[in-house]
Design a protein around this motif. Structure first.
Motif, mmCIF file in Angstrom:
data_model
loop_
_atom_site.group_PDB
_atom_site.id
_atom_site.type_symbol
_atom_site.label_atom_id
_atom_site.label_comp_id
_atom_site.label_asym_id
_atom_site.label_seq_id
_atom_site.Cartn_x
_atom_site.Cartn_y
_atom_site.Cartn_z
ATOM 1 N N ASP A 148 34.912 47.053 41.004
ATOM 2 C CA ASP A 148 36.001 46.294 41.010
ATOM 3 C C ASP A 148 37.643 46.391 39.709
ATOM 4 O O ASP A 148 37.851 45.366 39.594
ATOM 5 C CB ASP A 148 35.552 44.667 40.533
ATOM 6 N N TYR A 193 40.442 46.560 38.229
ATOM 7 C CA TYR A 193 41.897 45.737 38.189
ATOM 8 C C TYR A 193 42.565 46.748 38.476
ATOM 9 O O TYR A 193 43.707 46.216 39.306
ATOM 10 C CB TYR A 193 42.285 45.370 36.669
ATOM 11 N N SER A 247 42.784 47.473 42.169
ATOM 12 C CA SER A 247 43.986 46.677 42.301
ATOM 13 C C SER A 247 45.235 46.906 43.211
ATOM 14 O O SER A 247 46.004 45.881 43.627
ATOM 15 C CB SER A 247 43.648 45.186 41.675
ATOM 16 N N GLN A 249 43.098 39.489 34.744
ATOM 17 C CA GLN A 249 42.089 38.568 35.314
ATOM 18 C C GLN A 249 42.920 37.442 35.208
ATOM 19 O O GLN A 249 42.389 36.262 36.455
ATOM 20 C CB GLN A 249 41.128 38.419 34.607
ATOM 21 N N GLU A 250 43.881 37.111 35.081
ATOM 22 C CA GLU A 250 44.254 35.857 35.209
ATOM 23 C C GLU A 250 45.494 36.080 36.884
ATOM 24 O O GLU A 250 46.261 35.158 37.316
ATOM 25 C CB GLU A 250 45.631 34.968 34.279
ATOM 26 N N ASP A 291 42.706 37.821 42.637
ATOM 27 C CA ASP A 291 41.582 36.662 43.054
ATOM 28 C C ASP A 291 40.654 37.453 43.122
ATOM 29 O O ASP A 291 40.342 38.888 42.966
ATOM 30 C CB ASP A 291 42.085 36.193 44.485
ATOM 31 N N LYS A 292 39.016 37.184 43.871
ATOM 32 C CA LYS A 292 37.760 36.954 43.490
ATOM 33 C C LYS A 292 37.931 38.267 44.603
ATOM 34 O O LYS A 292 36.976 39.180 44.369
ATOM 35 C CB LYS A 292 36.849 35.813 44.041
ATOM 36 N N GLU A 293 38.981 38.564 45.284
ATOM 37 C CA GLU A 293 39.091 39.257 46.245
ATOM 38 C C GLU A 293 39.307 40.705 45.976
ATOM 39 O O GLU A 293 39.687 41.853 46.564
ATOM 40 C CB GLU A 293 39.694 39.064 47.625
ATOM 41 N N GLY A 294 39.886 40.930 44.944
ATOM 42 C CA GLY A 294 40.558 41.811 43.872
ATOM 43 C C GLY A 294 42.249 42.198 44.417
ATOM 44 O O GLY A 294 43.400 43.051 44.322
ATOM 45 N N ARG A 295 42.830 40.941 45.234
ATOM 46 C CA ARG A 295 44.393 41.322 45.422
ATOM 47 C C ARG A 295 44.965 40.454 44.342
ATOM 48 O O ARG A 295 44.615 39.367 43.581
ATOM 49 C CB ARG A 295 44.388 40.071 46.857
ATOM 50 N N THR A 350 47.706 38.591 42.941
ATOM 51 C CA THR A 350 48.398 37.104 43.626
ATOM 52 C C THR A 350 49.548 36.860 42.731
ATOM 53 O O THR A 350 50.337 35.905 42.873
ATOM 54 C CB THR A 350 47.128 36.118 43.336
#
Ligand SMILES: Cc1cc2nc3c(=O)[nH]c(=O)nc-3n(C[C@H](O)[C@H](O)[C@H](O)COP(=O)(O)O)c2cc1C
Length: 187
Positions: free
Chosen positions: A17, A19, A22, A151-152, A155-159, A161
């Motif tokens: 997961d 970042y 991402s 982390q801010e 999103d939870k899906e790793g996109r 935002t």
């Protein structure tokens, strides 16, 4: 018509997961029309051992040929203890040897990085730039994509935002394509 600019991306984090993975997924969404991005997973690259450098493992051969096939390189790196992760340094070391067979030679390279801290991988990125000097690749200077408090921004899906982060990644990709074409006008 311009040829497609082929970019090879990889993340200095192996974490599922991650970042930084991402950021690479966001790059896939934000690519200019005349570019494509292949993501290479550094998983499986063994620790470099100079005794074995003339019989490189299959994964190292794959990594080196992917780098050579690409017009440009995009690295997404975390910061570990104020520097780049060992995973990334090891992969770079593997791809740069044996002496005289450095896969990074004269490749245009762009960096981005995300961390949970306030410095957004800046210290790691400057260490990485130091490696580029001996690798003799052409590091792009701007924009600097250093994503603090990631982390801010994901999103939870790793996109990714955060719109400012997305805009920076888009700019980085546009500049990388332009930088690549400037260095090799036939690209
Ligand atoms: C070994 C280790 C060292 C770290 N050192 C730093 C650091 O120097 N600076 C920083 O901002 N974050 C540091 N972190 C936290 C990372 O920013 C965080 O783990 C981040 O999620 C790593 O990127 P990834 O999500 O792509 O795996 C460290 C994490 C680890 C596991």
């Amino acid at each position: 018509m311009k040829k497609v600019c082929r970019i090879l991306g990889f993340s200095g984090s192996l974490r599922k997961d991650s970042y930084n993975k991402s950021l690479l997924r966001a790059a896939l969404e934000l690519l200019p029309k005349d570019a494509e991005l292949e993501v290479f997973d550094l998983e499986g690259i063994p620790l470099y051992n100079q005794d074995l450098e003339n019989q490189p493992p299959e994964r190292v051969k794959e990594f080196k040929s992917s780098i050579r096939a690409a017009d440009a390189i995009l690295i997404a790196t975390p910061e570990y203890n104020y520097s780049i992760p060992g995973v990334l340094k090891n992969a770079i070391d593997c791809a740069s040897r044996p002496y005289g067979d450095n896969a990074f030679l004269h490749k245009p390279v762009a960096i981005m990085g995300a961390s949970v801290g306030m410095m957004g991988t800046s210290r790691a990125q400057y260490h990485l730039r130091q490696c580029f000097v001996f690798l003799s690749c052409f590091a792009m200077n701007q924009p600097e994509v250093m994503v603090p408090f990631v982390q801010e921004k994901i999103d939870k899906e790793g996109r990714v935002t955060d719109q400012k982060t997305r805009a920076l990644i888009k700019q980085l990709l546009e500049n990388l394509v332009a930088w690549t074409r400037k260095l090799a006008p036939s690209t």
